[in-house]
Scaffold this motif. Structure first.
Motif, PDB file in Angstrom:
ATOM      1  N   SER A  93       0.836  -1.208   0.000  1.00  0.00           N
ATOM      2  CA  SER A  93       0.000   0.000   0.000  1.00  0.00           C
ATOM      3  C   SER A  93       0.867   1.253   0.000  1.00  0.00           C
ATOM      4  CB  SER A  93      -0.930  -0.012   1.211  1.00  0.00           C
ATOM      5  OG  SER A  93      -1.729   1.147   1.227  1.00  0.00           O
ATOM      6  N   LEU A  94       1.917   1.246   0.806  1.00  0.00           N
ATOM      7  CA  LEU A  94       2.838   2.378   0.833  1.00  0.00           C
ATOM      8  C   LEU A  94       3.529   2.542  -0.517  1.00  0.00           C
ATOM      9  CD1 LEU A  94       4.179   4.633   2.452  1.00  0.00           C
ATOM     10  CD2 LEU A  94       5.827   2.937   3.290  1.00  0.00           C
ATOM     11  N   ALA A  95       3.967   1.440  -1.111  1.00  0.00           N
ATOM     12  CA  ALA A  95       4.635   1.499  -2.417  1.00  0.00           C
ATOM     13  C   ALA A  95       3.709   2.082  -3.474  1.00  0.00           C
ATOM     14  CB  ALA A  95       5.092   0.095  -2.833  1.00  0.00           C
ATOM     15  N   ASP A  96       2.450   1.677  -3.449  1.00  0.00           N
ATOM     16  CA  ASP A  96       1.533   2.165  -4.476  1.00  0.00           C
ATOM     17  C   ASP A  96       1.336   3.679  -4.377  1.00  0.00           C
ATOM     18  OD1 ASP A  96      -1.299   3.126  -4.654  1.00  0.00           O
ATOM     19  OD2 ASP A  96      -1.842   1.483  -3.345  1.00  0.00           O
ATOM     20  N   LYS A  97       1.443   4.231  -3.172  1.00  0.00           N
ATOM     21  CA  LYS A  97       1.318   5.690  -3.007  1.00  0.00           C
ATOM     22  C   LYS A  97       2.559   6.421  -3.514  1.00  0.00           C
ATOM     23  CE  LYS A  97      -2.418   4.661  -0.710  1.00  0.00           C
ATOM     24  NZ  LYS A  97      -2.483   3.210  -0.879  1.00  0.00           N
ATOM     25  N   MET A  98       3.687   5.721  -3.605  1.00  0.00           N
ATOM     26  CA  MET A  98       4.941   6.331  -4.038  1.00  0.00           C
ATOM     27  C   MET A  98       5.174   6.219  -5.550  1.00  0.00           C
ATOM     28  SD  MET A  98       7.503   4.869  -1.146  1.00  0.00           S
ATOM     29  CE  MET A  98       7.493   5.446   0.528  1.00  0.00           C
ATOM     30  N   CYS A  99       4.428   5.352  -6.212  1.00  0.00           N
ATOM     31  CA  CYS A  99       4.687   5.072  -7.627  1.00  0.00           C
ATOM     32  C   CYS A  99       4.458   6.283  -8.518  1.00  0.00           C
ATOM     33  CB  CYS A  99       3.810   3.921  -8.112  1.00  0.00           C
ATOM     34  SG  CYS A  99       4.382   2.301  -7.580  1.00  0.00           S
ATOM     35  N   ILE A 100       5.303   6.414  -9.522  1.00  0.00           N
ATOM     36  CA  ILE A 100       5.158   7.438 -10.556  1.00  0.00           C
ATOM     37  C   ILE A 100       4.132   6.969 -11.584  1.00  0.00           C
ATOM     38  CG2 ILE A 100       6.347   8.604 -12.454  1.00  0.00           C
ATOM     39  CD1 ILE A 100       8.929   8.380 -10.777  1.00  0.00           C
ATOM     40  N   SER A 101       4.234   5.717 -11.975  1.00  0.00           N
ATOM     41  CA  SER A 101       3.388   5.146 -13.029  1.00  0.00           C
ATOM     42  C   SER A 101       1.975   4.868 -12.514  1.00  0.00           C
ATOM     43  CB  SER A 101       4.013   3.840 -13.540  1.00  0.00           C
ATOM     44  OG  SER A 101       3.081   3.084 -14.270  1.00  0.00           O
ATOM     45  N   THR A 102       0.983   5.436 -13.187  1.00  0.00           N
ATOM     46  CA  THR A 102      -0.410   5.162 -12.798  1.00  0.00           C
ATOM     47  C   THR A 102      -0.767   3.704 -13.081  1.00  0.00           C
ATOM     48  OG1 THR A 102      -1.188   6.004 -14.939  1.00  0.00           O
ATOM     49  CG2 THR A 102      -1.198   7.539 -13.090  1.00  0.00           C
ATOM     50  N   GLU A 103      -0.157   3.125 -14.119  1.00  0.00           N
ATOM     51  CA  GLU A 103      -0.389   1.706 -14.401  1.00  0.00           C
ATOM     52  C   GLU A 103       0.127   0.843 -13.250  1.00  0.00           C
ATOM     53  OE1 GLU A 103       0.468  -1.779 -17.740  1.00  0.00           O
ATOM     54  OE2 GLU A 103       1.655   0.072 -17.817  1.00  0.00           O
ATOM     55  N   ASN A 104       1.323   1.170 -12.754  1.00  0.00           N
ATOM     56  CA  ASN A 104       1.885   0.408 -11.636  1.00  0.00           C
ATOM     57  C   ASN A 104       1.023   0.541 -10.387  1.00  0.00           C
ATOM     58  OD1 ASN A 104       3.947  -0.395 -13.297  1.00  0.00           O
ATOM     59  ND2 ASN A 104       5.512   0.876 -12.332  1.00  0.00           N
TER      60      ASN A 104
END
Length: 192
Positions: free
Chosen positions: A42-53
Motif C-alpha cells: 500500500s505504501l509502495a503504491d502511493k509512491m509510484c510514478i506510473s499510474t499503471e503500476n
C-alpha cells in the motif's frame, strides 16, 4: 463500539472461521507477515510514478486479503465456500506482468542496488518481506494442508515485486532525463 474485544488478552486470537489459536502460532505468524507485506505494498503504491503500476499494485493488495484469509482459516472448505480465493488466473496475471515488464525494461547486466527511486526502494522492501513470508508459508505448508495454487502465487510474488521495483526505477530515470532536457532547453532559449 470499541475495536478491541479483549478476546486476545490471554495470548489467543480468532481465526476467520471463529476458531481460536495462540497468537504465536505459525499460522498467525504467516498470515501476519503477509499483512505486513500488504501494508508495505500500500505504501509502495502511493509512491509510484506510473499510474499503471499503482493500479496493478492495488489489484495485488486486494488479492492479498484473500490469501491472508485462507491462511487464517482452519476449515479451508468454509473459506472456499464463502469467499473469493486465489486462482490460477491470479498466478497468470503476475506472470504476464513479469514477462511484459521484463521484455520492455533494459536488460540487467550486473548486480543492482535495491531501488534507485523511492518507489523502487519501497518495492524492494516488499520483495524482501515477501520472501520472508514465503519461507514462513513453506514451513506452515509442511504441517498444514494448503492448495497448490497458493504456493505458486506466493512464489511468483517476490519476482513480481522485483520487476515492479525495476519498472519504477526506470520511470524515475526517464523523468529525470526529461527534466534535465527541459532545463537545458529553457537555459539555451532563455525561456522561463
Amino acid at each position: 463500539m470499541p475495536i478491541y474485544t479483549k478476546g486476545g488478552d490471554k495470548g489467543s486470537t480468532s481465526l476467520y472461521d471463529g476458531q481460536r489459536v495462540k497468537k504465536d502460532s505459525l499460522r498467525v505468524e504467516t498470515y501476519g507477515t503477509f499483512d505486513e507485506l500488504n501494508a508495505n505494498v500500500s505504501l509502495a503504491d502511493k509512491m509510484c510514478i506510473s499510474t499503471e503500476n499503482k493500479a496493478i499494485l492495488q489489484k495485488v493488495e486486494y488479492k492479498m486479503f484473500f490469501l491472508q484469509g485462507e491462511i487464517a482459516t482452519l476449515n479451508t472448505d468454509t473459506f472456499l465456500e464463502n469467499s473469493v480465493t486465489i486462482t490460477d488466473e491470479d498466478v497468470h496475471f503476475l506472470e504476464s506482468i513479469i514477462d511484459r515488464y521484463t521484455a520492455k525494461l533494459p536488460k540487467v547486466k550486473s548486480f543492482i542496488l535495491p531501488g534507485s527511486s523511492l518507489a523502487g526502494a519501497q518495492l524492494h522492501i516488499c520483495r524482501t518481506v515477501c520472501r520472508r513470508a514465503e519461507r514462513q508459508f513453506v514451513r506452515f505448508s509442511s504441517t498444514e494442508k494448503v492448495r497448490p495454487v497458493l504456493e505458486r502465487y506466493i512464489n511468483r510474488l517476490s519476482d513480481f515485486f522485483y520487476i515492479m521495483a525495476r519498472s519504477e526505477d526506470y520511470e524515475d530515470y526517464l523523468r529525470q532525463i526529461t527534466e534535465e532536457v527541459i532545463k537545458q532547453y529553457k537555459g539555451k532559449s532563455g525561456v522561463n
